[in-house]
Design a protein around this motif. Sequence first.
Motif, PDB file in Angstrom:
ATOM      1  N   PHE A 179       3.046  -3.527 -39.878  1.00 16.20           N
ATOM      2  CA  PHE A 179       2.850  -3.174 -38.476  1.00 16.20           C
ATOM      3  C   PHE A 179       3.444  -4.280 -37.610  1.00 16.20           C
ATOM      4  O   PHE A 179       3.199  -5.459 -37.833  1.00 16.20           O
ATOM      5  CB  PHE A 179       1.360  -2.991 -38.177  1.00 16.20           C
ATOM      6  CG  PHE A 179       0.721  -1.893 -38.985  1.00 16.20           C
ATOM      7  CD1 PHE A 179       0.621  -0.604 -38.479  1.00 16.20           C
ATOM      8  CD2 PHE A 179       0.250  -2.153 -40.267  1.00 16.20           C
ATOM      9  CE1 PHE A 179       0.049   0.407 -39.241  1.00 16.20           C
ATOM     10  CE2 PHE A 179      -0.317  -1.153 -41.031  1.00 16.20           C
ATOM     11  CZ  PHE A 179      -0.418   0.133 -40.517  1.00 16.20           C
TER      12      PHE A 179
ATOM     13  N   ASP B 177       5.381  -3.153 -30.683  1.00 22.65           N
ATOM     14  CA  ASP B 177       5.932  -1.886 -30.193  1.00 22.65           C
ATOM     15  C   ASP B 177       7.429  -1.696 -30.494  1.00 22.65           C
ATOM     16  O   ASP B 177       8.286  -2.357 -29.928  1.00 22.65           O
ATOM     17  CB  ASP B 177       5.696  -1.825 -28.686  1.00 22.65           C
ATOM     18  CG  ASP B 177       6.026  -0.463 -28.104  1.00 22.65           C
ATOM     19  OD1 ASP B 177       6.502   0.416 -28.833  1.00 22.65           O
ATOM     20  OD2 ASP B 177       5.797  -0.296 -26.888  1.00 22.65           O
TER      21      ASP B 177
ATOM     22  N   THR C 150       0.537  -3.012 -27.841  1.00 19.32           N
ATOM     23  CA  THR C 150       0.790  -1.868 -28.708  1.00 19.32           C
ATOM     24  C   THR C 150       1.479  -2.345 -29.981  1.00 19.32           C
ATOM     25  O   THR C 150       2.406  -3.154 -29.932  1.00 19.32           O
ATOM     26  CB  THR C 150       1.700  -0.844 -28.003  1.00 19.32           C
ATOM     27  OG1 THR C 150       1.029  -0.340 -26.849  1.00 19.32           O
ATOM     28  CG2 THR C 150       2.050   0.310 -28.925  1.00 19.32           C
TER      29      THR C 150
ATOM     30  N   SER D  69       3.237  -0.931 -33.769  1.00 18.82           N
ATOM     31  CA  SER D  69       3.870   0.250 -34.355  1.00 18.82           C
ATOM     32  C   SER D  69       3.887   0.131 -35.865  1.00 18.82           C
ATOM     33  O   SER D  69       4.034  -0.964 -36.419  1.00 18.82           O
ATOM     34  CB  SER D  69       5.316   0.397 -33.861  1.00 18.82           C
ATOM     35  OG  SER D  69       5.385   0.593 -32.480  1.00 18.82           O
ATOM     36  N   TYR D  70       3.757   1.271 -36.518  1.00 15.75           N
ATOM     37  CA  TYR D  70       3.972   1.330 -37.961  1.00 15.75           C
ATOM     38  C   TYR D  70       5.475   1.218 -38.168  1.00 15.75           C
ATOM     39  O   TYR D  70       6.242   2.045 -37.677  1.00 15.75           O
ATOM     40  CB  TYR D  70       3.449   2.658 -38.508  1.00 15.75           C
ATOM     41  CG  TYR D  70       3.534   2.797 -40.009  1.00 15.75           C
ATOM     42  CD1 TYR D  70       2.450   2.468 -40.806  1.00 15.75           C
ATOM     43  CD2 TYR D  70       4.694   3.253 -40.613  1.00 15.75           C
ATOM     44  CE1 TYR D  70       2.526   2.604 -42.180  1.00 15.75           C
ATOM     45  CE2 TYR D  70       4.778   3.382 -41.984  1.00 15.75           C
ATOM     46  CZ  TYR D  70       3.697   3.058 -42.764  1.00 15.75           C
ATOM     47  OH  TYR D  70       3.766   3.188 -44.122  1.00 15.75           O
TER      48      TYR D  70
ATOM     49  N   LEU E 251      -6.071  -0.066 -36.165  1.00 11.38           N
ATOM     50  CA  LEU E 251      -5.023   0.814 -36.699  1.00 11.38           C
ATOM     51  C   LEU E 251      -5.193   2.246 -36.234  1.00 11.38           C
ATOM     52  O   LEU E 251      -4.248   3.045 -36.335  1.00 11.38           O
ATOM     53  CB  LEU E 251      -5.029   0.762 -38.230  1.00 11.38           C
ATOM     54  CG  LEU E 251      -4.669  -0.585 -38.874  1.00 11.38           C
ATOM     55  CD1 LEU E 251      -4.652  -0.459 -40.389  1.00 11.38           C
ATOM     56  CD2 LEU E 251      -3.332  -1.089 -38.357  1.00 11.38           C
TER      57      LEU E 251
ATOM     58  N   LEU F   8      -3.710   1.749 -32.769  1.00  8.62           N
ATOM     59  CA  LEU F   8      -2.474   0.970 -32.901  1.00  8.62           C
ATOM     60  C   LEU F   8      -2.370  -0.067 -31.780  1.00  8.62           C
ATOM     61  O   LEU F   8      -1.436  -0.070 -30.971  1.00  8.62           O
ATOM     62  CB  LEU F   8      -1.248   1.892 -32.918  1.00  8.62           C
ATOM     63  CG  LEU F   8      -1.076   2.730 -34.194  1.00  8.62           C
ATOM     64  CD1 LEU F   8       0.121   3.658 -34.069  1.00  8.62           C
ATOM     65  CD2 LEU F   8      -0.938   1.822 -35.419  1.00  8.62           C
TER      66      LEU F   8
END
Length: 454
Positions: A316, A319, A335, A337-338, A362, A365
């Motif tokens: 992760f 953003d 933020t 992001s995966y 998670l 996020l």
Amino acid sequence: MKKITFLIACLLAVFGMSAINHYDNLYVVGDACAAGWSPDDALEMTKVGDGQFTWTGELLDKTGDRRFKFLVGRGWDPCLAPNPDVPDHEVVTPGVPAKLYDKGEHGGYDTSFQVEKTGVYTITIDLDAETMTLTEGSLDVLDVEKFGQAYLAGSAFPERVAMTKESDGVYTWKGKLEVEDPVTGFYIVSNDNSQSLNPANASEVKSGSYAPVFSADEVATAEYQIASTATYTITIDLNTVKMEVTKIDYDHLYLIGSAMKGEPGAWKTEDGVEMTRVSEGVFTWNGFLYAKNSEGGDTEFKFINQLIAGNWENCFVFDQTQEGNQLITLGETYTISYFTAGNHDNKFTVPSDGYYKLTVDLNALTLLVEQGDPTAIEEVSAAVKPVVTVSGSTIQVLTNGAVVDDVMVFDLLGNCVASTAADSDCSFDMAHGGVYVVRINCGNAVYSNKVIVK
């Protein structure tokens, strides 16, 4: 050396001999296939004759620099790849033989093969001709209306489960799947159980994009296999016959990067520091972060789901819609992001040395940054860092006053070859010479030392 190798190859060609050995086994490896960049997970090809091999399966397009090559065993050397004198990867045209080179003989650039389009391919290798040829699979045409409601079936779903319809021909499912022994898996079936979508070969399912093989007149049995317990989001688009999988472990999360140790290049997956699970998908970490490394460069950090040497699949980042790293500020929420291939691998950076509390959710996020509490952790100061020495074939670890939880020794393939839970000085007698990484866990701090045993 290159001139000598070239002359040998020419002589072999003149006498009708192949410059590539007749290996007993070949394997497909790379992030364009299901194996990823793990020799242990490389996909075995079928030997159909002396020096002749074949394999059928999905290859992903070159987006995000995805590629593949061939191994002769469960290690990196030797391997079969494109011309090592050319620095660029080679995009293969189906039906046109591509020249193979034995990297164990040639050395040179570490290049691989790529395809323009995701699809199911048959790879044919002829070691006598030193060629690799791709053939695109001919697929049945899927009729979205006839296929109807999509269901998940297979050994992981003894009773088929209906997926949720998002739009015409697009279905999704989210839930926890656990690894089993023997391994279980899934595929997708039509409303009347007469059609199915399967992998070309049974293979481990990871986060990413897939092009399933459509069976129009029967239900095939090849499964996407569950290799780790996690929450999976599976989306199938019947219009394009593409499947997207996101795999997230809501029970474990690790902080990883150079900010914890203040050392340059501290990006080994096995060095991640486990965060405390507060609730499902919510984790906290309280500790000391460095703003600069020992060479004066900015430190960074991000998060990862598992500590598997060399495996960055489930991480992760800041953003991905933004470009560039993010400097953290106390009291701010960011933020995350995966991370997906082809997007920005943005990390977080630290404004100044100090104690920080990081909370990751998670589910939402997000990352919350707060002031850390130095009394809530057991800090290992820089003045009491453990010391690693080598004498002959013996690796010795001196605690030097540090509180040591455990010590692990890894080879360069990421295999743990020795370990101890000792909290005092310890040593390891190594059976083989080579390069090893000694990982010392001191609670909040983890130290890694690369050593050479002769």
